[in-house]
Each structure stands twice: as C-alpha cells, then as structure tokens.
Scaffold this motif. Structure first.
Motif, PDB file in Angstrom:
ATOM      1  N   PHE A   1       0.593  -1.468   0.033  1.00 48.95           N
ATOM      2  CA  PHE A   1      -0.030   0.387  -0.085  1.00 48.95           C
ATOM      3  C   PHE A   1       0.722   1.368   0.262  1.00 48.95           C
ATOM      4  CE2 PHE A   1      -2.216  -3.236   2.799  1.00 48.95           C
ATOM      5  CZ  PHE A   1      -3.579  -3.331   1.223  1.00 48.95           C
ATOM      6  N   CYS A   2       1.888   0.772   0.162  1.00 51.25           N
ATOM      7  CA  CYS A   2       2.977   2.374   1.082  1.00 51.25           C
ATOM      8  C   CYS A   2       4.266   2.468  -0.302  1.00 51.25           C
ATOM      9  CB  CYS A   2       3.284   2.409   2.227  1.00 51.25           C
ATOM     10  SG  CYS A   2       1.879   2.438   3.755  1.00 51.25           S
ATOM     11  N   LEU A   3       4.155   1.350  -0.957  1.00 53.73           N
ATOM     12  CA  LEU A   3       5.626   1.653  -1.458  1.00 53.73           C
ATOM     13  C   LEU A   3       5.093   1.758  -3.322  1.00 53.73           C
ATOM     14  CD1 LEU A   3       8.477   1.459  -1.995  1.00 53.73           C
ATOM     15  CD2 LEU A   3       8.502  -0.849  -2.135  1.00 53.73           C
ATOM     16  N   ASP A   4       4.284   3.002  -4.294  1.00 51.81           N
ATOM     17  CA  ASP A   4       3.918   3.315  -5.505  1.00 51.81           C
ATOM     18  C   ASP A   4       4.567   1.923  -6.099  1.00 51.81           C
ATOM     19  OD1 ASP A   4       2.672   3.215  -7.688  1.00 51.81           O
ATOM     20  OD2 ASP A   4       2.779   5.711  -7.562  1.00 51.81           O
ATOM     21  N   GLN A   5       4.454   0.780  -6.304  1.00 49.79           N
ATOM     22  CA  GLN A   5       4.156  -0.455  -7.321  1.00 49.79           C
ATOM     23  C   GLN A   5       4.541   0.006  -8.268  1.00 49.79           C
ATOM     24  OE1 GLN A   5       5.249  -3.022  -5.357  1.00 49.79           O
ATOM     25  NE2 GLN A   5       4.298  -1.997  -4.054  1.00 49.79           N
ATOM     26  N   PHE A   6       4.594   0.945  -9.203  1.00 47.19           N
ATOM     27  CA  PHE A   6       4.725   1.881 -10.526  1.00 47.19           C
ATOM     28  C   PHE A   6       5.708   2.464 -10.042  1.00 47.19           C
ATOM     29  CE2 PHE A   6      -0.432   0.196  -9.374  1.00 47.19           C
ATOM     30  CZ  PHE A   6       0.448  -0.635 -10.812  1.00 47.19           C
ATOM     31  N   ASN A   7       6.414   3.439  -9.409  1.00 45.98           N
ATOM     32  CA  ASN A   7       6.721   4.430  -9.530  1.00 45.98           C
ATOM     33  C   ASN A   7       8.887   3.877  -9.766  1.00 45.98           C
ATOM     34  OD1 ASN A   7       9.258   5.752  -8.445  1.00 45.98           O
ATOM     35  ND2 ASN A   7       7.122   7.322  -8.230  1.00 45.98           N
ATOM     36  N   PRO A   8       8.812   4.359 -10.843  1.00 48.51           N
ATOM     37  CA  PRO A   8      10.208   3.289 -10.839  1.00 48.51           C
ATOM     38  C   PRO A   8      11.735   4.538  -9.818  1.00 48.51           C
ATOM     39  CG  PRO A   8      10.085   5.924 -12.959  1.00 48.51           C
ATOM     40  CD  PRO A   8       8.650   5.449 -12.143  1.00 48.51           C
ATOM     41  N   HIS A   9      11.125   4.708  -9.351  1.00 46.29           N
ATOM     42  CA  HIS A   9      12.094   4.662  -8.311  1.00 46.29           C
ATOM     43  C   HIS A   9      11.556   4.720  -7.153  1.00 46.29           C
ATOM     44  CE1 HIS A   9      13.703   7.882 -11.282  1.00 46.29           C
ATOM     45  NE2 HIS A   9      13.074   8.967 -11.075  1.00 46.29           N
ATOM     46  N   LYS A  10      10.356   3.570  -7.075  1.00 46.40           N
ATOM     47  CA  LYS A  10      10.461   2.632  -5.624  1.00 46.40           C
ATOM     48  C   LYS A  10      11.214   2.002  -4.237  1.00 46.40           C
ATOM     49  CE  LYS A  10       8.792  -1.263  -7.339  1.00 46.40           C
ATOM     50  NZ  LYS A  10       8.285  -2.534  -7.971  1.00 46.40           N
ATOM     51  N   MET A  11      12.414   2.391  -4.936  1.00 39.62           N
ATOM     52  CA  MET A  11      13.022   1.043  -4.218  1.00 39.62           C
ATOM     53  C   MET A  11      14.278   2.615  -3.184  1.00 39.62           C
ATOM     54  SD  MET A  11      12.531  -2.082  -4.469  1.00 39.62           S
ATOM     55  CE  MET A  11      13.318  -2.668  -3.222  1.00 39.62           C
ATOM     56  N   GLU A  12      14.295   3.192  -4.012  1.00 35.48           N
ATOM     57  CA  GLU A  12      14.834   4.592  -3.166  1.00 35.48           C
ATOM     58  C   GLU A  12      14.030   4.680  -2.037  1.00 35.48           C
ATOM     59  OE1 GLU A  12      17.455   5.528  -4.086  1.00 35.48           O
ATOM     60  OE2 GLU A  12      17.256   5.035  -5.933  1.00 35.48           O
ATOM     61  N   THR A  13      13.153   4.069  -2.019  1.00 30.12           N
ATOM     62  CA  THR A  13      12.434   3.703  -0.805  1.00 30.12           C
ATOM     63  C   THR A  13      13.018   2.998  -0.010  1.00 30.12           C
ATOM     64  OG1 THR A  13      10.381   4.684  -1.496  1.00 30.12           O
ATOM     65  CG2 THR A  13      10.178   4.230   0.719  1.00 30.12           C
ATOM     66  N   ILE A  14      13.520   2.028  -0.561  1.00 28.21           N
ATOM     67  CA  ILE A  14      13.661   0.912   0.864  1.00 28.21           C
ATOM     68  C   ILE A  14      15.231   0.745   0.651  1.00 28.21           C
ATOM     69  CG2 ILE A  14      14.302  -1.277   0.287  1.00 28.21           C
ATOM     70  CD1 ILE A  14      11.892  -0.725   0.456  1.00 28.21           C
ATOM     71  N   LYS A  15      16.203   1.733   0.187  1.00 31.11           N
ATOM     72  CA  LYS A  15      17.854   2.192   0.254  1.00 31.11           C
ATOM     73  C   LYS A  15      17.275   3.539   1.477  1.00 31.11           C
ATOM     74  CE  LYS A  15      18.770   1.011  -3.981  1.00 31.11           C
ATOM     75  NZ  LYS A  15      19.605   1.514  -5.307  1.00 31.11           N
ATOM     76  N   GLN A  16      16.618   4.276   1.648  1.00 32.86           N
ATOM     77  CA  GLN A  16      16.868   5.278   2.131  1.00 32.86           C
ATOM     78  C   GLN A  16      16.585   5.250   3.502  1.00 32.86           C
ATOM     79  OE1 GLN A  16      17.311   8.604   1.812  1.00 32.86           O
ATOM     80  NE2 GLN A  16      18.270   8.556   0.126  1.00 32.86           N
ATOM     81  N   SER A  17      14.827   3.996   4.003  1.00 26.36           N
ATOM     82  CA  SER A  17      14.612   3.376   5.336  1.00 26.36           C
ATOM     83  C   SER A  17      15.451   2.414   5.752  1.00 26.36           C
ATOM     84  CB  SER A  17      13.586   2.689   4.726  1.00 26.36           C
ATOM     85  OG  SER A  17      13.736   1.625   4.097  1.00 26.36           O
ATOM     86  N   ASN A  18      17.162   2.050   5.386  1.00 29.46           N
ATOM     87  CA  ASN A  18      17.982   1.415   6.122  1.00 29.46           C
ATOM     88  C   ASN A  18      18.154   1.423   7.385  1.00 29.46           C
ATOM     89  OD1 ASN A  18      17.059  -1.744   4.486  1.00 29.46           O
ATOM     90  ND2 ASN A  18      18.616  -0.884   3.083  1.00 29.46           N
TER      91      ASN A  18
END
Length: 137
Positions: free
Chosen positions: A120-137
């Motif tokens: 729900f919180c990670l826009d699966q269609f945004n090409p930069h979605k994995m940046e959220t994962i990297k930032q939250s480590n």
C-alpha cells in the motif's frame, strides 16, 4: 517522491480494509494484480519487466477502487521519520490474506496509529520505488 519521503497508512483504514468482504480475503499478490489491471485501464502501460509509465499513482488507483480514501495516507519526509510513531509489518505476499494479517497485528497489540506496508505504501508503478527501501535502512 520515494527518494525523499515515505508514505504511511492509518491503522484504522487497514483494519477496515481487512474486514472488506472481497479485499480482506485477498493476498498482496492478488491485490497487485488488480492494481496492475486498473493502472492499464487508466492509460498506463508496462514498458519493461517491472517498469511502468503513463498511469495514475497507486494511491489514486486504490481510492478509485474503494480500497482507501486519500486521507488515509500521510507523507513523511525521511528527515522527519525518526519523530514518527509507526509500525512496519513484514509478511508473505503469496499466501497471507489481509484479514488474517491484520488479526496478527492486533494480536501483537501494536499501538502504532500508522503503518508502512509495502503493497500500500510503496507505489509499485513508480520507477524510483526502491529508493524508499534504500533510504529506510
């Protein structure tokens, strides 16, 4: 922008979602299939494996499908995240229906009012979605 902020969803909205007679019985894989179908119906398209363009945001799709209201989500800048009280839930996408997963959250007696669930919180269609994962480590 997933490179600068995180999206959190209200626990009360997730609780209502989990009670929904249709959505509550679905796994995250099934939900994603429905989101993809709606994304393409609204003009988006898959451009390469895992890449999407031209469609609405995932939040808009979820609102359009009646899963949530726009006000159920809060954007928090990464620089402000340490001041937030929220829960993060890890789960299996393939075989965990949402009614059972939310029951697990309640059983754990988590007191957070907002949560981060990737479906729900990670826009699966945004090409930069994995940046959220990297930032939250």
């Amino acid at each position: 922008d997933p490179r600068q902020e995180i999206l959190l969803v209200n626990g009360s909205a997730i609780k209502e979602f989990a009670k929904h007679p249709r959505y509550g019985k679905m796994t995250s894989h099934e939900i994603l299939d429905g989101l993809k179908a709606e994304y393409t119906r609204q003009g988006g398209r898959e451009v390469v494996e895992g890449g999407w363009e031209g469609g609405p945001t995932q939040v808009k799709i979820m609102v359009d499908l009646g899963m949530f209201q726009g006000s159920d989500f809060t954007k928090v800048k990464f620089t402000d995240l340490q001041r937030e009280d929220y829960g993060v839930w890890t789960y299996c996408w393939a075989d965990s229906p949402w009614d059972g997963m939310w029951a697990g959250v309640e059983k754990m007696d988590c007191k957070a009012h907002r949560y981060w669930f990737d479906i729900f919180c990670l826009d699966q269609f945004n090409p930069h979605k994995m940046e959220t994962i990297k930032q939250s480590n």
